[in-house]
Design a protein around this motif. Structure first.
Motif, PDB file in Angstrom:
ATOM      1  N   LYS A   1       0.716  -1.176  -0.011  1.00  0.00           N
ATOM      2  CA  LYS A   1       0.051  -0.088   0.030  1.00  0.00           C
ATOM      3  C   LYS A   1       0.977   1.136  -0.036  1.00  0.00           C
ATOM      4  N   ASN A   2       0.479   2.443  -0.424  1.00  0.00           N
ATOM      5  CA  ASN A   2       1.120   3.609  -0.455  1.00  0.00           C
ATOM      6  C   ASN A   2       0.905   4.471   0.625  1.00  0.00           C
ATOM      7  N   THR A   3       0.012   4.017   1.515  1.00  0.00           N
ATOM      8  CA  THR A   3      -0.417   4.732   2.725  1.00  0.00           C
ATOM      9  C   THR A   3       0.111   4.102   3.884  1.00  0.00           C
ATOM     10  N   ILE A   4       0.623   4.838   4.873  1.00  0.00           N
ATOM     11  CA  ILE A   4       1.235   4.276   6.200  1.00  0.00           C
ATOM     12  C   ILE A   4       0.303   4.818   7.196  1.00  0.00           C
ATOM     13  N   THR A   5      -0.364   3.505   7.965  1.00  0.00           N
ATOM     14  CA  THR A   5      -1.225   3.872   9.227  1.00  0.00           C
ATOM     15  C   THR A   5      -0.471   4.596  10.265  1.00  0.00           C
ATOM     16  N   PRO A   6      -1.059   5.167  11.166  1.00  0.00           N
ATOM     17  CA  PRO A   6      -0.195   5.544  12.622  1.00  0.00           C
ATOM     18  C   PRO A   6       0.301   4.504  13.270  1.00  0.00           C
TER      19      PRO A   6
ATOM     20  N   LYS B   1       5.067   1.740  15.132  1.00  0.00           N
ATOM     21  CA  LYS B   1       5.998   0.684  14.799  1.00  0.00           C
ATOM     22  C   LYS B   1       7.528   1.054  14.322  1.00  0.00           C
ATOM     23  N   TYR B   2       7.568   1.952  13.267  1.00  0.00           N
ATOM     24  CA  TYR B   2       8.809   2.515  12.917  1.00  0.00           C
ATOM     25  C   TYR B   2       9.621   3.255  13.881  1.00  0.00           C
ATOM     26  N   LEU B   3       9.033   4.193  14.548  1.00  0.00           N
ATOM     27  CA  LEU B   3       9.753   4.755  15.675  1.00  0.00           C
ATOM     28  C   LEU B   3      10.065   4.173  16.626  1.00  0.00           C
ATOM     29  N   TYR B   4       9.418   2.995  17.088  1.00  0.00           N
ATOM     30  CA  TYR B   4      10.015   2.005  18.302  1.00  0.00           C
ATOM     31  C   TYR B   4      11.218   1.129  17.588  1.00  0.00           C
ATOM     32  N   CYS B   5      10.882   0.680  16.490  1.00  0.00           N
ATOM     33  CA  CYS B   5      12.062  -0.361  15.981  1.00  0.00           C
ATOM     34  C   CYS B   5      11.898  -0.045  14.315  1.00  0.00           C
TER      35      CYS B   5
END
Length: 96
Positions: A5-10, A15-19
């Motif tokens: 998907k082109n969108t990224i959910t909150p 999860k990205y900020l965590y790891c």
């Protein structure tokens, strides 16, 4: 890629900020595939399910803490009742 998907959910941002690696692998392989690989690895290495064993340790800890806490509350109540009875006895002895 599992999630194209082109969108990224909150949730994904969190999860990205965590790891960032966790986010990447979950997005690329998918959570289900990662869980299957995790189970296979644990089976090959003859490891227990750490999530369940940690959960069980936590439950046991909280149960023991609850019993200790309730016991201390009960002992405090008994001490207060004994102190009140001694005070009542002392007051009645002074009047006589």
């Amino acid at each position: 890629m599992k999630n194209d998907k082109n969108t990224i959910t909150p949730n994904e941002i969190n999860k990205y900020l965590y790891c960032p690696y966790q986010w990447y692998y979950e997005r690329f392989y998918g959570r289900k595939e990662i869980n299957e690989l995790y189970k296979e690895r644990n089976k090959k290495l003859k490891l227990d399910d750490k999530t369940y064993s940690n959960f069980k340790k936590g439950v046991n800890f909280h149960n023991a803490y609850y019993i200790k806490h309730e016991s201390l509350k009960f002992i405090k109540k008994i001490i207060i009742v004994c102190a009140l009875l001694m005070l009542i006895y002392a007051v009645t002895k002074l009047k006589v």
